[in-house]
Scaffold this motif. Sequence first.
Motif, PDB file in Angstrom:
ATOM      1  N   GLU A 146      54.866 166.244  77.073  1.00 59.35           N
ATOM      2  CA  GLU A 146      55.250 167.400  77.879  1.00 59.35           C
ATOM      3  C   GLU A 146      56.053 167.017  79.124  1.00 59.35           C
ATOM      4  O   GLU A 146      57.008 167.729  79.487  1.00 59.35           O
ATOM      5  CB  GLU A 146      54.012 168.189  78.287  1.00 59.35           C
ATOM      6  CG  GLU A 146      54.355 169.442  79.097  1.00 59.35           C
ATOM      7  CD  GLU A 146      53.115 170.171  79.566  1.00 59.35           C
ATOM      8  OE1 GLU A 146      53.259 171.214  80.236  1.00 59.35           O
ATOM      9  OE2 GLU A 146      51.997 169.696  79.285  1.00 59.35           O
ATOM     10  N   PRO A 147      55.737 165.890  79.810  1.00 63.56           N
ATOM     11  CA  PRO A 147      56.572 165.526  80.961  1.00 63.56           C
ATOM     12  C   PRO A 147      58.036 165.297  80.579  1.00 63.56           C
ATOM     13  O   PRO A 147      58.929 165.456  81.412  1.00 63.56           O
ATOM     14  CB  PRO A 147      55.926 164.221  81.463  1.00 63.56           C
ATOM     15  CG  PRO A 147      54.499 164.329  81.019  1.00 63.56           C
ATOM     16  CD  PRO A 147      54.556 165.016  79.691  1.00 63.56           C
ATOM     17  N   GLY A 175      58.986 169.290  78.813  1.00 58.66           N
ATOM     18  CA  GLY A 175      58.775 170.457  79.657  1.00 58.66           C
ATOM     19  C   GLY A 175      58.238 171.654  78.910  1.00 58.66           C
ATOM     20  O   GLY A 175      58.386 172.791  79.367  1.00 58.66           O
ATOM     21  N   GLN A 204      55.130 173.079  75.706  1.00 57.32           N
ATOM     22  CA  GLN A 204      53.974 172.816  74.874  1.00 57.32           C
ATOM     23  C   GLN A 204      54.054 173.648  73.602  1.00 57.32           C
ATOM     24  O   GLN A 204      54.942 174.485  73.438  1.00 57.32           O
ATOM     25  CB  GLN A 204      52.673 173.140  75.621  1.00 57.32           C
ATOM     26  CG  GLN A 204      52.346 172.198  76.754  1.00 57.32           C
ATOM     27  CD  GLN A 204      50.980 172.500  77.358  1.00 57.32           C
ATOM     28  OE1 GLN A 204      50.452 173.594  77.209  1.00 57.32           O
ATOM     29  NE2 GLN A 204      50.407 171.523  78.042  1.00 57.32           N
TER      30      GLN A 204
END
Length: 227
Positions: free
Chosen positions: A201-202, A205, A207
């Motif tokens: 996710e980092p 950005g 999910q």
Amino acid sequence: MLDTVREIHTPEGVALRLPAAGPVPRAFAWLIDLSIRFALVLVASMFLGFLGRVGIGVYLVFLFLVVWAYPVAFEAMWDGQTPGKRAMRLRVLAADGAPIGWMAAFVRNLMRTVDMLPFGYAFGLSSSLIDPWGRRLGDIVARTMVVHAPRVREAAGAHVNAIHAPPVPLLPGEQAAVIAFAERAGTLTPQRQQELAGIAEPLTGAQGDAGVVRLFGVANWLTGRRA
């Protein structure tokens, strides 16, 4: 014994949930393989019986291969599955979740001689009922386990066509991990894809399904695909 789930943490920190198979589906898989082997031996005896002593010698060699080489070869070469296990959607894996190798396949099947004692697979059944993950003695010695194999699902077309440049430079190991995800995604359930994409996710950005699509897009960009 009810089927249970064994959770294994990889060195990368990813938790693998392996649904261990209980003795009932394993028994059905064994019966299917037994029927196949019996049919092979019966057909071979019908044809080799016409060859006299030579046929008897060939038959004994064939019988040995069917009894001992059949499970070892299939498990080592066919993704941890014999025809019976594939029919029951089962798979043999190493205890750490890795694919099974030749040595482990040989050891776990050689140990059947102990699991069958004193009769009717008594030792093997007792072990599978006591062990938290349903392993018979052969699995414990060979450090293997039998799990339910998930259905193979093809990745959605949107995943394949998406292209996203990574927002930050990626290290070689990170690039390899993203590409490996895209290559293996077709064998993963949608839930497993989302779980793995959540770790990134980092980078993406996002999910859920959106994170999966973006991670596929980054993999496509890394492998040279451009819009």
